[in-house]
Design a protein around this motif. Structure first.
Motif, PDB file in Angstrom:
ATOM      1  N   UNK A 174     -14.876   1.149  -7.195  1.00 33.25           N
ATOM      2  CA  UNK A 174     -14.512  -0.252  -7.405  1.00 33.25           C
ATOM      3  C   UNK A 174     -13.542  -0.711  -6.323  1.00 33.25           C
ATOM      4  N   UNK A 175     -13.715  -1.941  -5.904  1.00 34.13           N
ATOM      5  CA  UNK A 175     -12.731  -2.604  -5.051  1.00 34.13           C
ATOM      6  C   UNK A 175     -11.754  -3.341  -5.957  1.00 34.13           C
ATOM      7  N   UNK A 176     -10.462  -3.097  -5.748  1.00 32.42           N
ATOM      8  CA  UNK A 176      -9.426  -3.763  -6.542  1.00 32.42           C
ATOM      9  C   UNK A 176      -8.498  -4.515  -5.597  1.00 32.42           C
ATOM     10  N   UNK A 177      -8.364  -5.809  -5.816  1.00 35.72           N
ATOM     11  CA  UNK A 177      -7.531  -6.639  -4.945  1.00 35.72           C
ATOM     12  C   UNK A 177      -6.071  -6.595  -5.388  1.00 35.72           C
ATOM     13  N   UNK A 178      -5.180  -6.534  -4.413  1.00 36.28           N
ATOM     14  CA  UNK A 178      -3.737  -6.503  -4.652  1.00 36.28           C
ATOM     15  C   UNK A 178      -3.091  -7.656  -3.887  1.00 36.28           C
ATOM     16  N   UNK A 179      -2.185  -8.345  -4.531  1.00 33.49           N
ATOM     17  CA  UNK A 179      -1.459  -9.421  -3.860  1.00 33.49           C
ATOM     18  C   UNK A 179      -0.597  -8.850  -2.735  1.00 33.49           C
ATOM     19  N   UNK A 180      -0.490  -9.570  -1.608  1.00 36.08           N
ATOM     20  CA  UNK A 180       0.299  -9.065  -0.476  1.00 36.08           C
ATOM     21  C   UNK A 180       1.732  -8.692  -0.841  1.00 36.08           C
ATOM     22  N   UNK A 181       2.366  -9.457  -1.730  1.00 30.88           N
ATOM     23  CA  UNK A 181       3.777  -9.199  -2.037  1.00 30.88           C
ATOM     24  C   UNK A 181       3.984  -7.872  -2.757  1.00 30.88           C
ATOM     25  N   UNK A 186       3.584  -0.816  -3.037  1.00 30.13           N
ATOM     26  CA  UNK A 186       2.735   0.182  -3.683  1.00 30.13           C
ATOM     27  C   UNK A 186       2.176   1.184  -2.690  1.00 30.13           C
ATOM     28  N   UNK A 187       1.805   0.700  -1.497  1.00 28.19           N
ATOM     29  CA  UNK A 187       1.078   1.528  -0.536  1.00 28.19           C
ATOM     30  C   UNK A 187       1.761   1.499   0.831  1.00 28.19           C
ATOM     31  N   UNK A 188       2.879   2.193   0.967  1.00 28.43           N
ATOM     32  CA  UNK A 188       3.666   2.106   2.195  1.00 28.43           C
ATOM     33  C   UNK A 188       2.955   2.637   3.432  1.00 28.43           C
ATOM     34  N   UNK A 231      -8.565  -0.015  -2.370  1.00 29.96           N
ATOM     35  CA  UNK A 231      -7.545  -1.059  -2.433  1.00 29.96           C
ATOM     36  C   UNK A 231      -7.829  -2.124  -1.371  1.00 29.96           C
ATOM     37  N   UNK A 232      -7.816  -3.363  -1.824  1.00 29.22           N
ATOM     38  CA  UNK A 232      -8.161  -4.514  -0.983  1.00 29.22           C
ATOM     39  C   UNK A 232      -6.963  -5.456  -0.971  1.00 29.22           C
ATOM     40  N   UNK A 233      -6.287  -5.519   0.161  1.00 27.69           N
ATOM     41  CA  UNK A 233      -5.123  -6.397   0.280  1.00 27.69           C
ATOM     42  C   UNK A 233      -5.594  -7.818   0.543  1.00 27.69           C
ATOM     43  N   UNK A 234      -5.244  -8.720  -0.358  1.00 29.07           N
ATOM     44  CA  UNK A 234      -5.666 -10.104  -0.230  1.00 29.07           C
ATOM     45  C   UNK A 234      -4.982 -10.771   0.961  1.00 29.07           C
TER      46      UNK A 234
END
Length: 351
Positions: A174-181, A186-188, A231-234
């Protein structure tokens, strides 16, 4: 202040932090001085007040281990030369474990080993959680230590014990979108930069393995343990999503919880707080408004070396342009192509 790489010569051996290491290893001061003279570096973790809370020294070797019983044959290995933490509920040991794996992968080393005295049972248990097992013993004037070994590409067993391996097999991607902020917290390792980046040189203080995130996208209740998450950074709005929304990281589901599955706010906070980027105030707000009812816990396995833009995912990997990008099921072929575009270490993905 966080995790950083520092030269031995710039670390104060007289810090009380090192007292237990001096007690366990009589030769520790001489060893430390030798490393300082040789220009070696180590990872250290500094508290908010600037004091030492963690120390990690890693070394790549390729010879036989003849000073252990049974002796181990020559092969490239990453030795965890020294590791100590002051535990106080901050997941610091977990951060060091992730850094050890990151370092081994960057150096293309298959095997990792560490020697630990039996009285450090918590440390032994932590290594065991991530697939390390006692393979030999080492006896010196200081006493007898277990030699804990982990082969990174050993046959897959479980999400945690086989970390950082990702098993696709019958799992869904699955692709899960994460807000940029929230993304960088979360993912340094997954900084937004469309070029190769060294994982080892990244010394962010938020490198924990397990993550908890809250979201409200439709369909997320389908997530199950072992499912693969891309993980998909919006987009941050600086340019169209085609160029600024990017795939950055690969994770594996550990557990799905609905917000309603928590008996009360206290149990919700206890579950989320250790692994979440949200502050207590933010978690309290999220509990009150009940807007984000999906609570997912997952492992952060690896970052893509090159971030893959939405445009490339559509044009080169065959991802639908019209599909909702917030939560999207991907085919295994699409996922494999995205890994190739992201220059990922595909040996970490097994069937």
């Amino acid at each position: 202040m966080g995790l950083e790489m520092r030269a031995f010569k710039d670390i104060d051996l007289n810090d009380p932090f090192f007292d237990s290491l001096k007690a366990d290893y009589k030769e520790f001061p001489d060893w430390f001085a030798k490393k300082a003279a040789g220009g070696d570096d180590a990872y250290i973790f500094l508290s908010d007040t600037g004091g030492l809370d963690g120390f990690l020294y890693l070394k790549v070797e390729d010879g036989a281990l003849n000073d252990v019983v049974p002796a181990l044959p020559p092969r490239p290995r990453l030795k965890v030369g020294t590791m100590k933490i002051n535990p106080h509920g901050t997941r610091l040991g977990e951060r060091f474990i992730k850094k050890i794996f990151d370092h081994a992968l960057a150096k293309k080393v298959e095997e990792i080993y560490v020697t630990v005295f039996e009285h450090h049972s918590k440390l032994i248990n932590m290594f065991a959680e991530y697939g390390f097992h006692a393979l030999a013993f080492k006896t010196t004037a200081n006493g007898t230590e277990q030699v804990l070994v982990r082969n990174i590409h050993a046959p897959f067993k479980d999400v945690t014990t086989s970390y950082p391996l990702v098993k696709t097999g019958n799992s869904t991607v699955f692709q899960v979108a994460i807000e940029p902020k929230w993304h960088t917290k979360l993912f340094p390792d997954s900084i937004l930069r469309n070029e190769s980046a060294s994982i080892v040189e990244d010394v962010s203080h938020t490198n924990s393995i397990h993550k908890v995130y809250l979201a409200g996208m439709h369909g997320m209740e389908k997530l199950r343990r072992g499912d693969v998450i891309l993980i998909y950074r919006k987009s941050d709005g600086a340019a169209p999503a085609r160029y600024r929304s990017v795939a950055t990281s690969v994770c594996v589901m550990e557990e799905y919880r609905s917000l309603g599955s928590f008996a009360d706010k206290a149990s919700f906070l206890a579950y989320c707080r250790p692994y979440s980027v949200f502050t207590d105030a933010e978690l309290d707000y999220l509990w009150q408004v009940k807007k984000y009812h999906h609570v997912i816990r997952f492992t952060y396995n690896f970052a893509l070396k090159k971030r893959v833009t939405r445009g490339d995912m559509i044009d080169l990997a065959g991802v639908s342009e019209s599909a909702y990008a917030g939560f999207l099921e991907l085919t295994h072929d699409q996922f494999k192509k995205i890994l190739q575009l992201g220059e990922a270490d595909e040996s970490l993905v097994v069937n």
